[in-house]
Write a protein that holds these residues in place. Structure first.
Motif, PDB file in Angstrom:
ATOM      1  N   ILE A  23       0.824  -1.038  -0.036  1.00  0.00           N
ATOM      2  CA  ILE A  23       0.034   0.096   0.133  1.00  0.00           C
ATOM      3  C   ILE A  23       0.924   1.126  -0.047  1.00  0.00           C
ATOM      4  CG2 ILE A  23      -1.455   1.304   1.435  1.00  0.00           C
ATOM      5  CD1 ILE A  23      -2.725  -1.344   2.134  1.00  0.00           C
ATOM      6  N   ILE A  24       1.885   1.161   0.701  1.00  0.00           N
ATOM      7  CA  ILE A  24       2.656   2.277   0.913  1.00  0.00           C
ATOM      8  C   ILE A  24       3.292   2.837  -0.710  1.00  0.00           C
ATOM      9  CG2 ILE A  24       4.518   3.652   1.838  1.00  0.00           C
ATOM     10  CD1 ILE A  24       3.816   2.123   4.757  1.00  0.00           C
ATOM     11  N   PRO A  25       3.800   1.912  -1.066  1.00  0.00           N
ATOM     12  CA  PRO A  25       4.388   2.358  -2.541  1.00  0.00           C
ATOM     13  C   PRO A  25       3.260   2.593  -3.566  1.00  0.00           C
ATOM     14  CG  PRO A  25       5.457   0.295  -1.920  1.00  0.00           C
ATOM     15  CD  PRO A  25       4.415   0.602  -0.672  1.00  0.00           C
ATOM     16  N   MET A  26       2.104   1.776  -3.242  1.00  0.00           N
ATOM     17  CA  MET A  26       0.806   2.292  -4.144  1.00  0.00           C
ATOM     18  C   MET A  26       0.517   3.890  -4.211  1.00  0.00           C
ATOM     19  SD  MET A  26      -0.570  -0.106  -6.124  1.00  0.00           S
ATOM     20  CE  MET A  26      -2.264  -0.123  -6.026  1.00  0.00           C
ATOM     21  N   ILE A  27       0.587   4.242  -2.806  1.00  0.00           N
ATOM     22  CA  ILE A  27       0.302   5.775  -2.662  1.00  0.00           C
ATOM     23  C   ILE A  27       1.239   6.571  -3.165  1.00  0.00           C
ATOM     24  CG2 ILE A  27      -0.165   7.684  -0.791  1.00  0.00           C
ATOM     25  CD1 ILE A  27      -1.477   5.115   0.956  1.00  0.00           C
ATOM     26  N   ILE A  28       2.333   6.313  -3.169  1.00  0.00           N
ATOM     27  CA  ILE A  28       3.644   7.099  -3.558  1.00  0.00           C
ATOM     28  C   ILE A  28       3.289   7.048  -5.206  1.00  0.00           C
ATOM     29  CG2 ILE A  28       6.086   7.490  -3.853  1.00  0.00           C
ATOM     30  CD1 ILE A  28       6.124   6.414  -0.830  1.00  0.00           C
ATOM     31  N   MET A  33       2.170   9.102 -10.790  1.00  0.00           N
ATOM     32  CA  MET A  33       1.771   8.909 -11.816  1.00  0.00           C
ATOM     33  C   MET A  33       0.836   9.726 -12.420  1.00  0.00           C
ATOM     34  SD  MET A  33      -0.686   5.521 -11.408  1.00  0.00           S
ATOM     35  CE  MET A  33      -2.347   5.689 -10.825  1.00  0.00           C
ATOM     36  N   ILE A  34       0.193  10.654 -11.744  1.00  0.00           N
ATOM     37  CA  ILE A  34      -0.794  11.628 -12.246  1.00  0.00           C
ATOM     38  C   ILE A  34      -0.111  12.946 -12.358  1.00  0.00           C
ATOM     39  CG2 ILE A  34      -2.889  10.538 -11.322  1.00  0.00           C
ATOM     40  CD1 ILE A  34      -2.770  12.645  -9.165  1.00  0.00           C
ATOM     41  N   GLN A  43       5.222   6.746 -16.799  1.00  0.00           N
ATOM     42  CA  GLN A  43       3.932   7.018 -16.547  1.00  0.00           C
ATOM     43  C   GLN A  43       3.186   5.771 -16.773  1.00  0.00           C
ATOM     44  OE1 GLN A  43       1.326   9.840 -18.466  1.00  0.00           O
ATOM     45  NE2 GLN A  43       0.865  10.650 -16.335  1.00  0.00           N
ATOM     46  N   ASP A  44       3.271   5.274 -17.826  1.00  0.00           N
ATOM     47  CA  ASP A  44       2.552   3.914 -18.390  1.00  0.00           C
ATOM     48  C   ASP A  44       2.994   2.786 -17.349  1.00  0.00           C
ATOM     49  OD1 ASP A  44       1.541   5.079 -20.508  1.00  0.00           O
ATOM     50  OD2 ASP A  44       2.979   4.237 -22.047  1.00  0.00           O
ATOM     51  N   THR A  45       4.320   2.662 -16.958  1.00  0.00           N
ATOM     52  CA  THR A  45       4.798   1.554 -16.121  1.00  0.00           C
ATOM     53  C   THR A  45       4.145   1.747 -14.716  1.00  0.00           C
ATOM     54  OG1 THR A  45       6.776   1.484 -16.946  1.00  0.00           O
ATOM     55  CG2 THR A  45       6.844   0.646 -14.692  1.00  0.00           C
ATOM     56  N   LEU A  46       4.027   3.069 -14.324  1.00  0.00           N
ATOM     57  CA  LEU A  46       3.373   3.470 -13.001  1.00  0.00           C
ATOM     58  C   LEU A  46       1.833   2.909 -13.033  1.00  0.00           C
ATOM     59  CD1 LEU A  46       5.013   6.549 -11.850  1.00  0.00           C
ATOM     60  CD2 LEU A  46       5.428   4.476 -10.893  1.00  0.00           C
ATOM     61  N   GLY A  54      -3.245  -3.261  -7.333  1.00  0.00           N
ATOM     62  CA  GLY A  54      -4.583  -2.801  -6.921  1.00  0.00           C
ATOM     63  C   GLY A  54      -5.155  -4.144  -6.824  1.00  0.00           C
ATOM     64  N   SER A  55      -5.275  -4.778  -7.835  1.00  0.00           N
ATOM     65  CA  SER A  55      -6.235  -5.968  -8.164  1.00  0.00           C
ATOM     66  C   SER A  55      -5.666  -6.936  -6.861  1.00  0.00           C
ATOM     67  CB  SER A  55      -5.979  -6.876  -9.423  1.00  0.00           C
ATOM     68  OG  SER A  55      -6.530  -5.640 -10.599  1.00  0.00           O
ATOM     69  N   LEU A  56      -4.480  -7.185  -7.000  1.00  0.00           N
ATOM     70  CA  LEU A  56      -4.055  -8.071  -5.779  1.00  0.00           C
ATOM     71  C   LEU A  56      -4.340  -7.674  -4.254  1.00  0.00           C
ATOM     72  CD1 LEU A  56      -1.993 -10.474  -4.645  1.00  0.00           C
ATOM     73  CD2 LEU A  56      -0.130  -8.741  -4.924  1.00  0.00           C
ATOM     74  N   LEU A  57      -4.330  -6.268  -3.963  1.00  0.00           N
ATOM     75  CA  LEU A  57      -4.677  -5.726  -2.842  1.00  0.00           C
ATOM     76  C   LEU A  57      -6.156  -6.206  -2.586  1.00  0.00           C
ATOM     77  CD1 LEU A  57      -2.605  -2.520  -2.722  1.00  0.00           C
ATOM     78  CD2 LEU A  57      -2.589  -4.328  -1.105  1.00  0.00           C
ATOM     79  N   LEU A  58      -7.014  -5.977  -3.592  1.00  0.00           N
ATOM     80  CA  LEU A  58      -8.410  -6.194  -3.461  1.00  0.00           C
ATOM     81  C   LEU A  58      -8.557  -7.673  -3.047  1.00  0.00           C
ATOM     82  CD1 LEU A  58     -11.533  -5.557  -3.555  1.00  0.00           C
ATOM     83  CD2 LEU A  58     -11.374  -6.169  -6.023  1.00  0.00           C
TER      84      LEU A  58
END
Length: 181
Positions: A23-28, A33-34, A43-46, A54-58
Motif C-alpha cells: 500500500i505505501i508504494p501504491m500511494i506514492i 503517476m498523475i 507513467q505507463d509503467t506506474l 490494486g487487483s492483488l490488494l483487493l
C-alpha cells in the motif's frame, strides 16, 4: 510486555505487513503517476503496476476481512485509556473500509473507462462493469479523495504505532510485529 495471548496471530500479522509493503508504494506511485511532465514510459509503467497491484490488494483485503471475521483479534491492553481505544477502533474500521473501497473504485474507474487491467486480462477475467464515462468519472473521484483519506489515516496509524513502539514502549506495537524465531 506482551504475551502470546495478547498478540495477533501470525496470519493477521503477515497479512498486515504484506499489505503495508504494497500500500505505501501504491500511494506514492499513485500520486506520482498523475503528475504532468512525466516521461510517458514511466507513467505507463506506474499505471500498469498500480492497476495490477490494486487487483492483488483487493484480493488480500477480502482475505483479511474474512480472516478478521472468523478470528477475533486480541483484547486491547488494559493500560490504554478508553479514548485511545475508541480512536484506534474508529481508525481501524475506516482503514478497512477504505482498503476495500479504494481497489473497488480503482477497478470501476479503469474498467468503466475502457482501460485494461493487464493481469486480469491475461487470466481471461472479463470486465464486471459496463463501459461508462459517467461511472468512470464518479469512481475516479472516489478513488482520488479516498487516497487522501487513506493517506491521512495511515499517517495517524503509523504515528500511533511509532509512539507506542519507540516512545511508550508499552507492548502495543509488538502485538502486530512479526515474531522472531
Amino acid at each position: 510486555m506482551t504475551t502470546p495471548t495478547d498478540t495477533y496471530r501470525a496470519p493477521a500479522r503477515w497479512l498486515h505487513w504484506l499489505m503495508a509493503l504494497l500500500i505505501i508504494p501504491m500511494i506514492i506511485g499513485g500520486a506520482t503517476m498523475i503528475q504532468e511532465g512525466l516521461p510517458r514510459s514511466l507513467q505507463d509503467t506506474l499505471f500498469i503496476s498500480h492497476k495490477n497491484v490494486g487487483s492483488l490488494l483487493l484480493l488480500l483485503i477480502v482475505v483479511r476481512l474474512i480472516y478478521r471475521w472468523r478470528n477475533t483479534p486480541p483484547a486491547e491492553p488494559a493500560h490504554l485509556p478508553a479514548w485511545q481505544i475508541k480512536i484506534a477502533s474508529l481508525t481501524h474500521v475506516a482503514l478497512y473500509a477504505l482498503l476495500l473501497v479504494m481497489p473497488l473504485a480503482g477497478y470501476i474507474r479503469v474498467r468503466a473507462g475502457g482501460f485494461p487491467i493487464e493481469a486480469l486480462d491475461a487470466m481471461g477475467i472479463p470486465a464486471l462493469v459496463p463501459r461508462s464515462d459517467a461511472l468512470a468519472a464518479v469512481a475516479k473521484s472516489i478513488h482520488f479523495y479516498g487516497a487522501w483519506a487513506l493517506a491521512i489515516l495511515l499517517a495517524m496509524h503509523i504515528g500511533a504505532a511509532l509512539q507506542h513502539g519507540l516512545i511508550k514502549r508499552d507492548g502495543v506495537f509488538s502485538r502486530m510485529w512479526p515474531r522472531s524465531g
